[in-house]
Write an enzyme that holds these catalytic residues in place. Structure first.
Site, PDB file in Angstrom:
ATOM      1  CB  CYS A 128     107.036  82.030  81.613  1.00 65.55           C
ATOM      2  SG  CYS A 128     107.478  80.981  80.247  1.00 65.55           S
ATOM      3  CD  GLN A 161      88.774  59.532  63.697  1.00 65.22           C
ATOM      4  OE1 GLN A 161      89.018  60.086  64.630  1.00 65.22           O
ATOM      5  NE2 GLN A 161      89.018  59.927  62.363  1.00 65.22           N
TER       6      GLN A 161
END
Length: 642
Positions: free
Chosen positions: A67, A586
């Site tokens: 869907c 990071q």
């Protein structure tokens, strides 16, 4: 991957059901809806995993023919809009932005509950909640026409029958207007409900306002149970093999190796666990998307430093949809500053027995009543994952659990063996390789002389690959073939790289488990709130934030280094992977709680969240000897008052 929701079709529906990929209907705008009857898949038309991924103009739409794929394709074709990946259809109701592909900008989305004063509009997304007909997934359809007494929608994976002749929509949904102008849609299926509709609009009037996140709910709290007389009483049942192996490894009935921590555990809020569950499911989908991207762009594979002799096998493993994932683990940092994923361990994850059994038995032994055990459903989820793995012959097949000679692997292997047997399969444990032999036809036989066809392993794939790296790659392959035809000692690669043996976790997990996937993910989903900026090169941006250097292949935190924004080394761990290629991520440090840095681990079963626990260390780097401690969930109010 979004799993197709299952339906009980009527006799009439079954008689008129269309095979997978057949056209059910076409909207007025020319967007085609296809049948998603997975039971009727033609393997010659859909031979591999790639064939089930839908692209339009080179943009990923979703899995065929679910869907979400239809809704994204309709919006892109008609409006040039694409919404972000979600783990389940119902989560679209919480999206608040959609991407304008042409202008590379984000546009606002707003959601309106069923019964809202703002009616649905043509082109908006109608969202069903999970439950009933749409168990686990929810559902999405596109609204094509709106009337006072009904709407018309177009969709996929609602049923598998053709749309009526001449009709440019899949069905009508009855509507009723309340006394105040509130617009209600009827949900015709028992147990399912329509959440409402999502419209691309900046106007928030009458919209559903998402609760503002309270950062305090994303802290992790250390708490201590009142001391009792339980400390000297055994609480793990050593009559059970897995528990006995755990007791042997821990040298007693302990959850943690630190005696002073015996009564301590960590607590998180229900909101935090909801976020962890959603993040786990979403990230699994992102990592699978990145895996497919890497394998469709072979120029990226050199960054993964895999032996070239193995690349074709990796691609075949990914293409084969039967090579399914059973379990995996995400490692998270969770603080009041946010939730960030470090990496994905889907090759040979550990700690699932601690999460799925030990932490729960520890809490029951102490009589802890507050909160819920975060691993209570893990074992059941693993059993279900094996039951839904329809490759193994239940009547005649045996799954071999293959492990190294190691105390920790003993209890992990035995825990998984129990799950396999609970799923209805025969299971044989193989410790080490010395009992394996070659049969007359080159097949590999277990200690009982039975052929090995299906294997779940605790060994990392890299262990087998190292065997190839020790020789010239072509010579390694020739050597491998020679051993099959001229039997001698069975080596790990003979088992795991054998085309006649299906291995769990499959060979393709080498890609998402390799930290080289992290820069690829960041390039595909830049600034995604769950991801950390990661690169193959050390950039000025990473230097400015602080960064972590990691070997692309490593275990137990080895050879990881943390550097802050002032270029000061915060933590550095040696190991055996110093010569491997590095990536730079990071810096987002684990929260320090009391004397421990605390990492949240979430576990999956068949790619979906199945439980969680914590690992702790006085170092900023979690390693092999880092302890597991219990994790429990409190409702938000109880957590805030803790």
């Amino acid at each position: 991957m979004l799993q197709p929701h299952t339906k009980s079709l009527s006799i009439n529906d079954k008689a008129h059901s269309l095979p997978f990929g057949a056209i059910q209907g076409t909207t007025a705008e020319g967007v085609v809806s296809y049948s998603s009857d997975y039971d009727s898949v033609d393997g010659s038309q859909y031979p591999n995993r790639k064939a089930f991924r839908s692209y339009y103009d080179g943009i990923y739409m979703g899995y065929k023919w679910q869907c979400v794929e239809f809704a994204r394709r309709w919006l892109y074709i008609n409006l040039g809009l694409v919404f972000n990946d979600v783990s389940m259809a119902y989560e679209i109701f919480k999206l608040r932005a959609i991407r304008d592909v042409v202008n590379s900008t984000e546009l606002p989305l707003n959601a309106f509950a069923n019964g809202s004063l703002r009616r649905p509009e043509v082109g908006c997304m109608l969202i069903w909640d999970e439950g009933g007909e749409f168990e686990h997934t929810g559902h999405i359809a596109i609204v094509t026409e709106v009337f006072d007494d009904k709407i018309r929608v177009a969709e996929q994976n609602m049923n598998f029958t053709p749309w009526p002749a001449g009709q440019s929509y899949s069905r009508e949904i009855e509507a009723k207007i309340g006394a105040k102008g509130d617009y209600w849609l009827k949900c015709a299926y028992t147990g399912s409900s329509i959440l409402g509709w999502v419209i691309q609009t900046p106007d928030t009037r009458h919209s559903v306002q998402l609760p503002e996140e309270n950062p305090a709910l994303f802290k992790i709290k250390l708490t201590e149970h009142n001391a009792s007389d339980c400390i000297d009483r055994p609480w793990l049942n050593i009559a059970n093999e897995d528990e006995a192996a755990y007791v042997d490894m821990m040298k007693g009935h302990w959850l943690t190796s630190v005696e002073e921590d015996y009564f301590k555990y960590f607590a998180v809020s229900q909101s935090a666990v909801d976020s962890l569950e959603s993040a786990t499911d979403e990230l699994h989908g992102l990592f699978m998307h990145a895996t497919d991207y890497v394998l469709q762009h072979p120029e990226l594979l050199h960054s993964f430093a895999l032996p070239s002799a193995i690349l074709a096998k990796v691609m075949r493993s990914w293409d084969n949809r039967n090579n399914q994932l059973i379990t995996s683990r995400f490692d998270f940092a969770m603080t009041d500053q946010g939730l960030k994923v470090y990496e994905y361990n889907c090759d040979s994850a550990s700690c699932y027995m601690e999460a799925g059994k030990v932490q729960g038995k520890w809490a029951r032994h102490l009589g802890i009543k507050s909160g819920d055990d975060n691993g209570a459903d893990l074992f059941k989820a693993l059993v279900k994952a094996w039951q839904e793995c329809d490759v193994v012959d239940v009547q005649n097949g045996t799954i071999h659990v293959l492990q190294d000679i190691d105390p920790e692997e003993d209890y992990h292997a035995l825990f998984m063996k129990k799950a396999i047997e609970a799923a209805g399969f025969n299971c044989v444990r193989v410790i080490g390789l010395s009992t394996l032999t070659f049969g007359e036809q080159g097949e590999i036989l277990d200690q009982h002389g039975n052929p090995i066809r299906w294997v779940w392993k605790t060994w990392a794939w890299e262990t087998a690959l190292n065997q190839l790296r020790k020789e010239e790659e072509q010579e390694a392959l020739e050597s491998h073939q020679a051993r099959v035809t001229q039997p001698q000692i069975v080596e790990l690669s003979d088992v795991l790289l054998n085309d006649d043996i299906m291995v769990y976790e499959p060979l393709w997990t080498l890609i998402p488990s390799n930290k080289a996937i992290l820069p690829v993910l960041w390039s595909l989903f830049p600034n995604h709130p769950l991801l950390l900026n990661t690169s193959f090169e050390l950039s000025d941006e990473l230097k400015a934030t602080g960064y972590v250097s990691k070997p692309i292949v490593g275990r137990c935190g080895e050879n990881i280094q943390l550097i802050d924004a002032d270029n000061q080394v915060l933590a550095n761990k040696g190991g055996a992977f110093a010569e491997r290629q590095q990536i730079y991520q990071q810096l987002f440090a684990l929260p320090k709680i009391d004397n421990y840095y605390v990492q949240i681990c979430t576990f999956t079963a068949a790619g979906h969240y199945a439980g969680s626990n914590v690992r702790v260390d006085k170092s900023m780097i979690i390693g092999k000897d880092s302890d597991c401690m219990a994790l429990r969930t409190l409702d938000d109010q109880a957590f805030l008052t803790l």
